[in-house]
Design an enzyme around this catalytic site. Structure first.
Site, PDB file in Angstrom:
ATOM      1  N   HIS A 197       9.725 -22.043   7.348  1.00 28.90           N
ATOM      2  CA  HIS A 197      11.164 -21.906   7.070  1.00 28.90           C
ATOM      3  C   HIS A 197      12.008 -22.949   7.790  1.00 28.90           C
ATOM      4  O   HIS A 197      13.141 -23.212   7.394  1.00 28.90           O
ATOM      5  CB  HIS A 197      11.645 -20.490   7.418  1.00 28.90           C
ATOM      6  CG  HIS A 197      11.730 -20.201   8.880  1.00 28.90           C
ATOM      7  ND1 HIS A 197      10.676 -19.680   9.606  1.00 28.90           N
ATOM      8  CD2 HIS A 197      12.747 -20.363   9.761  1.00 28.90           C
ATOM      9  CE1 HIS A 197      11.040 -19.526  10.860  1.00 28.90           C
ATOM     10  NE2 HIS A 197      12.288 -19.929  10.982  1.00 28.90           N
ATOM     11  N   HIS A 224       6.129 -25.313  13.431  1.00 28.06           N
ATOM     12  CA  HIS A 224       7.537 -25.700  13.469  1.00 28.06           C
ATOM     13  C   HIS A 224       7.774 -27.045  14.160  1.00 28.06           C
ATOM     14  O   HIS A 224       8.353 -27.969  13.589  1.00 28.06           O
ATOM     15  CB  HIS A 224       8.365 -24.638  14.187  1.00 28.06           C
ATOM     16  CG  HIS A 224       8.389 -23.313  13.508  1.00 28.06           C
ATOM     17  ND1 HIS A 224       8.222 -23.166  12.152  1.00 28.06           N
ATOM     18  CD2 HIS A 224       8.561 -22.057  13.990  1.00 28.06           C
ATOM     19  CE1 HIS A 224       8.289 -21.880  11.831  1.00 28.06           C
ATOM     20  NE2 HIS A 224       8.492 -21.198  12.932  1.00 28.06           N
ATOM     21  N   ARG A 241       0.816  -1.216   0.000  1.00 24.66           N
ATOM     22  CA  ARG A 241       0.000   0.000   0.000  1.00 24.66           C
ATOM     23  C   ARG A 241       0.855   1.274   0.000  1.00 24.66           C
ATOM     24  O   ARG A 241       0.383   2.339  -0.400  1.00 24.66           O
ATOM     25  CB  ARG A 241      -0.929  -0.003   1.222  1.00 24.66           C
ATOM     26  CG  ARG A 241      -1.929  -1.157   1.195  1.00 24.66           C
ATOM     27  CD  ARG A 241      -2.888  -1.073   2.374  1.00 24.66           C
ATOM     28  NE  ARG A 241      -3.785  -2.222   2.391  1.00 24.66           N
ATOM     29  CZ  ARG A 241      -4.903  -2.314   1.693  1.00 24.66           C
ATOM     30  NH1 ARG A 241      -5.247  -1.316   0.891  1.00 24.66           N
ATOM     31  NH2 ARG A 241      -5.680  -3.381   1.770  1.00 24.66           N
ATOM     32  N   LYS A 261       9.833 -18.713  25.165  1.00 26.52           N
ATOM     33  CA  LYS A 261      10.578 -17.468  25.037  1.00 26.52           C
ATOM     34  C   LYS A 261      11.271 -17.139  26.358  1.00 26.52           C
ATOM     35  O   LYS A 261      10.915 -17.643  27.414  1.00 26.52           O
ATOM     36  CB  LYS A 261       9.640 -16.325  24.636  1.00 26.52           C
ATOM     37  CG  LYS A 261       9.131 -16.431  23.206  1.00 26.52           C
ATOM     38  CD  LYS A 261       8.344 -15.205  22.805  1.00 26.52           C
ATOM     39  CE  LYS A 261       7.988 -15.245  21.325  1.00 26.52           C
ATOM     40  NZ  LYS A 261       9.168 -15.158  20.455  1.00 26.52           N
ATOM     41  N   LYS A 283      19.221 -19.437  22.716  1.00 24.11           N
ATOM     42  CA  LYS A 283      18.492 -19.803  21.505  1.00 24.11           C
ATOM     43  C   LYS A 283      19.053 -21.117  20.982  1.00 24.11           C
ATOM     44  O   LYS A 283      20.246 -21.232  20.683  1.00 24.11           O
ATOM     45  CB  LYS A 283      18.650 -18.706  20.442  1.00 24.11           C
ATOM     46  CG  LYS A 283      17.935 -19.015  19.136  1.00 24.11           C
ATOM     47  CD  LYS A 283      18.098 -17.878  18.138  1.00 24.11           C
ATOM     48  CE  LYS A 283      17.366 -18.200  16.838  1.00 24.11           C
ATOM     49  NZ  LYS A 283      17.476 -17.097  15.852  1.00 24.11           N
TER      50      LYS A 283
END
Length: 492
Positions: free
Chosen positions: A177, A239, A46, A336, A341
């Site tokens: 992904h 996932h 947009r 989280k 990680k």
């Protein structure tokens, strides 16, 4: 497989995903001269941008990743274009721009439409694509949909119905992904190309399987989306469930897309719905310390309601009721604000029935109940360092005493980067498959719906929320019931 001439259209081209992932991945794919002269990118959104402004944003993103200035500038000028949709969504103007580009570059009408958009407008965008006739051309057309694929089972079915109104299933690429990571793809080769492991890949030899995805970050700037979604929808339904199916699937009849996806769907249909009281735990992070930094509680994050009951951690114990996996618990954990990680799959094999060696420095007497052998484990790491580790027992030096030996755990390790150099970004792998027409690593409609059928009952608010300090590994799962399919006590 060669890449045919085509136009790659990105809806939502002014967003973060396009800038960080899609544009760099397409740039890498188009580095060969043959590809770059036959593949062109049209961004649309947009925002009232021009071709030049879109190119400058792309140049900056590619420069930030260390790509040569001159090559980047040449590629952007030759291959990137932009069409403003405006607030009203001018799809007639978009159709005209696509027609002009295809005539100018003598393209055969091959088109890929990538929806890099908020999930809530997937359906309406596809309807506008269809109403404008963009899905009809002289070549192939493919539609790429980012996760999440629906908000629950009902919305997933409704979205599939909308997509199928304009595109057949072979044209739809639902992208996750995680499936583009080299280690995930290599699960097929690892399992079915190595008889030593496949012969052990069953309930007789495996005690349990754990799939864990931990994130050290909080919600960041995604609170508006995340608080309406939660971790079950954001991570587990897509996932972690994809990893579950690849670990548990039977050998496909052939290395073909539908044969592989058929086996993944069979796993989901054989998986029992977890009992909210005994097989599920939800958590929400509170104030704590992550890597030495004090971080706020989830409810204190920007744009999060003070009374939010959205889960930021999910633990599940699943059982698969088939011949291969009956009685083997599959434990899924993700959250989280955890210590680091990391994404790993841990396959724990059955221990030796009787341990003849020392444990913990104490003599091991086989007749004693607490004399347990340490099990072998296969650790499959997806991030940050992709590879495999096989843990096994060896005799510790100078440990023989009174006819006993003390064992020590060591491991054989394989690192993708050490063996092959840096691995391609997952999006680069998946975008190549899209434009070459290989749907193997993409999620089929029946797989989406089977996954939602499994988790839908957990969205009804029956699972209580347990707080956990940021920087910890989250709350523990309840102890399993002794008569449950997924019980662990049967293997103790």
């Amino acid at each position: 497989m060669p890449i045919s001439p085509h136009l790659f259209v990105i809806f939502g081209a002014t967003g973060d995903l396009a800038r960080r992932k899609l544009i760099p991945a397409l740039y890498h794919l188009m580095q060969s001269r043959e590809v770059s002269q036959n593949c062109f990118v049209l961004g649309t959104a947009r925002s009232d941008w021009s071709d030049d402004h879109f190119r400058e944003v792309a140049r900056e993103a590619l420069r930030d990743q260390g790509h040569p200035e001159e090559e980047v500038a040449e590629w952007c000028t030759r291959n990137l274009f932009y069409q403003c949709l405006g607030d009203g969504g001018d799809y007639d103007a978009l159709r005209n721009r696509i027609d002009r580009l295809e005539r100018h570059f003598d393209l055969p009408g091959n088109r890929a439409f990538y929806l890099s958009l908020p999930p809530g407008i997937y359906g309406s965008t596809v309807e506008q694509i269809g109403d404008a006739g963009l899905h009809e051309s002289g070549g192939w057309t493919r539609l790429v949909v980012e996760k999440p694929f629906g908000y629950d089972l009902e919305s997933a079915r409704s979205l599939n119905d909308t997509l199928h109104r304009y595109f057949n299933e072979e044209q739809i690429y639902r992208i996750d992904h995680y499936l583009g990571k080299e280690t995930v793809q290599n699960l097929l080769a690892f399992r079915f190309g190595n008889a030593i492991f496949e012969s052990l890949w069953n309930r007789t030899h495996i005690e349990r399987v754990e799939i864990s995805v931990s994130e050290s970050l909080g919600v960041g700037g995604r609170a508006g989306y995340y608080d309406q979604s939660g971790h079950l929808r954001d991570m587990v339904q897509n996932h972690l469930t994809q990893l579950l199916t690849l670990v548990a699937m039977e050998p496909p009849s052939a290395l073909e897309a539908d044969a592989i996806r058929d086996e993944k769907v069979k796993v989901l249909r054989a998986t029992r719905q977890p009992d909210p009281d005994t097989d599920v735990v939800f958590g929400q992070y509170e104030k704590g310390s992550v890597n030495g930094e004090v971080v706020p509680a989830y409810r204190d994050e920007d744009d999060v309601p003070a009374n939010s009951d959205t889960e930021t951690f999910v633990g599940l114990r699943l059982g698969i009721a088939n011949w291969r996996w009956q009685g083997v618990p599959f434990v899924l954990r993700t959250g989280k604000r955890m210590p680091k990680k990391q994404t790993q799959i841990c396959v724990r094999f059955q221990g030796a029935p009787v341990s003849l060696f020392q444990t913990g420095g104490q003599p091991c007497i086989p007749q004693e109940a607490d004399c347990e052998a340490r099990p072998n484990e296969l650790i499959i790491t997806l991030q940050p360092d992709e590879g495999f580790d096989l843990r096994f027992q060896v005799k510790a030096p100078r440990s023989s005493t009174n006819g006993t030996m003390d064992l020590d755990t060591q491991q054989l390790s394989f690192s993708y980067e050490d063996a092959f150099g840096p691995t391609p970004d997952a999006y680069e792998t998946l975008l190549r498959d899209i434009i070459t027409g290989d749907p193997t690593l993409f999620v089929r409609a029946d797989e989406v719906e089977a996954s939602w059928q499994l988790y839908d009952p957990l969205l009804e608010g029956r699972v209580p929320l347990h707080p956990y300090p940021a920087g910890t590994w989250g709350p523990d799962l309840p102890q399993p019931a002794t008569d449950s399919l997924t019980t662990e006590t049967a293997h103790s």
